[in-house]
Design a protein around this motif. Structure first.
Motif, mmCIF file in Angstrom:
data_model
loop_
_atom_site.group_PDB
_atom_site.id
_atom_site.type_symbol
_atom_site.label_atom_id
_atom_site.label_comp_id
_atom_site.label_asym_id
_atom_site.label_seq_id
_atom_site.Cartn_x
_atom_site.Cartn_y
_atom_site.Cartn_z
ATOM 1 N N MET A 1 3.692 3.210 4.414
ATOM 2 C CA MET A 1 3.347 4.125 3.215
ATOM 3 C C MET A 1 2.067 3.385 3.070
ATOM 4 O O MET A 1 1.751 2.267 2.452
ATOM 5 C CB MET A 1 4.371 3.623 2.024
ATOM 6 N N SER A 2 0.906 4.311 2.692
ATOM 7 C CA SER A 2 -0.279 3.815 2.223
ATOM 8 C C SER A 2 -0.447 3.725 0.920
ATOM 9 O O SER A 2 0.203 4.387 0.076
ATOM 10 C CB SER A 2 -1.350 4.939 2.784
ATOM 11 N N ARG A 3 -0.996 2.629 0.315
ATOM 12 C CA ARG A 3 -1.120 2.281 -1.085
ATOM 13 C C ARG A 3 -2.424 2.928 -1.363
ATOM 14 O O ARG A 3 -3.665 3.024 -0.780
ATOM 15 C CB ARG A 3 -1.379 0.607 -0.845
ATOM 16 N N SER A 4 -2.444 3.378 -2.586
ATOM 17 C CA SER A 4 -3.635 4.140 -3.464
ATOM 18 C C SER A 4 -3.598 3.543 -4.896
ATOM 19 O O SER A 4 -2.613 3.198 -5.358
ATOM 20 C CB SER A 4 -3.591 5.366 -3.169
ATOM 21 N N ILE A 5 -4.789 3.687 -5.351
ATOM 22 C CA ILE A 5 -4.852 3.474 -6.926
ATOM 23 C C ILE A 5 -4.520 4.765 -7.561
ATOM 24 O O ILE A 5 -4.955 5.754 -7.375
ATOM 25 C CB ILE A 5 -6.356 3.046 -7.164
ATOM 26 N N ASP A 6 -3.651 4.543 -8.612
ATOM 27 C CA ASP A 6 -2.970 5.589 -9.370
ATOM 28 C C ASP A 6 -3.783 5.730 -10.548
ATOM 29 O O ASP A 6 -3.476 5.479 -11.529
ATOM 30 C CB ASP A 6 -1.539 5.546 -9.403
ATOM 31 N N TYR A 7 -5.220 6.396 -10.546
ATOM 32 C CA TYR A 7 -5.789 6.538 -11.581
ATOM 33 C C TYR A 7 -5.153 7.146 -12.969
ATOM 34 O O TYR A 7 -5.524 6.849 -14.036
ATOM 35 C CB TYR A 7 -7.068 7.285 -11.376
ATOM 36 N N GLY A 8 -4.458 8.231 -12.641
ATOM 37 C CA GLY A 8 -3.776 8.881 -13.683
ATOM 38 C C GLY A 8 -2.915 7.954 -14.455
ATOM 39 O O GLY A 8 -2.950 7.976 -15.903
ATOM 40 N N ASN A 9 -2.041 7.211 -13.875
ATOM 41 C CA ASN A 9 -1.232 6.427 -14.501
ATOM 42 C C ASN A 9 -1.807 5.432 -15.244
ATOM 43 O O ASN A 9 -1.567 5.082 -16.596
ATOM 44 C CB ASN A 9 0.004 5.949 -13.550
ATOM 45 N N ASP A 129 5.987 5.756 -15.739
ATOM 46 C CA ASP A 129 4.502 5.237 -15.589
ATOM 47 C C ASP A 129 4.155 4.719 -14.367
ATOM 48 O O ASP A 129 2.912 4.597 -13.908
ATOM 49 C CB ASP A 129 3.982 4.513 -16.881
ATOM 50 N N ASP A 130 5.150 3.926 -13.727
ATOM 51 C CA ASP A 130 4.860 3.167 -12.529
ATOM 52 C C ASP A 130 5.059 4.005 -11.278
ATOM 53 O O ASP A 130 5.061 3.318 -10.167
ATOM 54 C CB ASP A 130 5.583 1.779 -12.441
ATOM 55 N N LEU A 131 5.602 5.177 -11.404
ATOM 56 C CA LEU A 131 5.764 5.973 -10.283
ATOM 57 C C LEU A 131 4.792 7.000 -9.930
ATOM 58 O O LEU A 131 4.328 7.410 -10.965
ATOM 59 C CB LEU A 131 7.164 6.617 -10.369
ATOM 60 N N GLU A 132 4.416 7.248 -8.887
ATOM 61 C CA GLU A 132 3.500 8.404 -8.324
ATOM 62 C C GLU A 132 4.196 9.781 -8.700
ATOM 63 O O GLU A 132 5.267 10.121 -8.506
ATOM 64 C CB GLU A 132 2.784 8.129 -7.119
ATOM 65 N N ALA A 133 3.274 10.881 -9.109
ATOM 66 C CA ALA A 133 3.699 12.294 -8.912
ATOM 67 C C ALA A 133 4.048 12.625 -7.779
ATOM 68 O O ALA A 133 3.829 12.130 -6.651
ATOM 69 C CB ALA A 133 2.446 13.013 -9.616
ATOM 70 N N GLU A 134 5.207 13.496 -7.533
ATOM 71 C CA GLU A 134 5.494 13.906 -6.239
ATOM 72 C C GLU A 134 4.592 14.516 -5.106
ATOM 73 O O GLU A 134 4.515 14.142 -4.293
ATOM 74 C CB GLU A 134 6.560 14.923 -6.575
ATOM 75 N N ASP A 135 3.610 15.125 -5.804
ATOM 76 C CA ASP A 135 2.669 15.803 -5.262
ATOM 77 C C ASP A 135 1.342 15.057 -4.921
ATOM 78 O O ASP A 135 0.269 15.178 -4.415
ATOM 79 C CB ASP A 135 2.055 17.000 -5.646
ATOM 80 N N ASP A 136 1.550 13.562 -5.495
ATOM 81 C CA ASP A 136 0.618 12.711 -5.387
ATOM 82 C C ASP A 136 -0.753 12.936 -6.167
ATOM 83 O O ASP A 136 -2.183 12.521 -5.758
ATOM 84 C CB ASP A 136 0.081 12.247 -3.747
#
Length: 151
Positions: A1-9, A129-136
């Protein structure tokens, strides 16, 4: 799984921190000048606390106004409690920050809107808040148009 910065959260957490800071100042010093707030929140949030008759009247969301009369404002890291007057019936509310949908101060034309995220329910008790949206797709933070609050 690739890691990314979740700017929205990250933005949502920062915006909720701003609300906490503003409410903490109001708790300590009162509302300055013409400032007042329209706060819309999700009444179905599992940690939101309100009288049964209010939940029946507002089954999905409710907008409260903090302006001329409010009492017992208590601000915590997770939300705030306040007693507001509903037609001469004072009621105590608890609003978690993550239940807030909009926060508006019309006196200075300031507003925040929190976009809803769809998250997968995997049974964990993690904060959404700590989870990513389903569609990323990152969550957008928008300024609320004050036209919807004007009479």
């Amino acid at each position: 799984m690739s890691r990314s910065i979740d700017y929205g959260n990250l933005m949502h957490r920062a915006m909720r921190g701003l609300i906490q800071e503003v409410l903490t100042d109001v708790q300590m010093n009162g509302l300055p000048g013409a400032h007042h707030f329209f706060i819309t929140f999700d009444t179905t949030h599992p940690k939101a606390e309100l009288a049964d008759w209010l939940r029946d009247r507002y089954p999905s969301e409710m907008t409260v106004v903090m302006q001329h009369w409010y009492d017992g404002l208590e601000v915590t890291d997770d939300g705030f409690s306040v007693t507001l007057n509903f037609g001469d019936a004072p009621e105590r509310l608890y609003v978690p920050y993550d239940a807030i949908q909009t926060f508006v101060d019309p006196s200075v034309e300031f507003g925040l809107r929190f976009e809803t995220q769809e998250v997968e329910d995997d049974g964990d008790e993690e904060d959404a808040d700590d989870l990513e949206a389903e569609d990323d797709t990152p969550t957008e933070a928008d300024v609320v148009s004050l036209d919807s609050f004007r009479k």
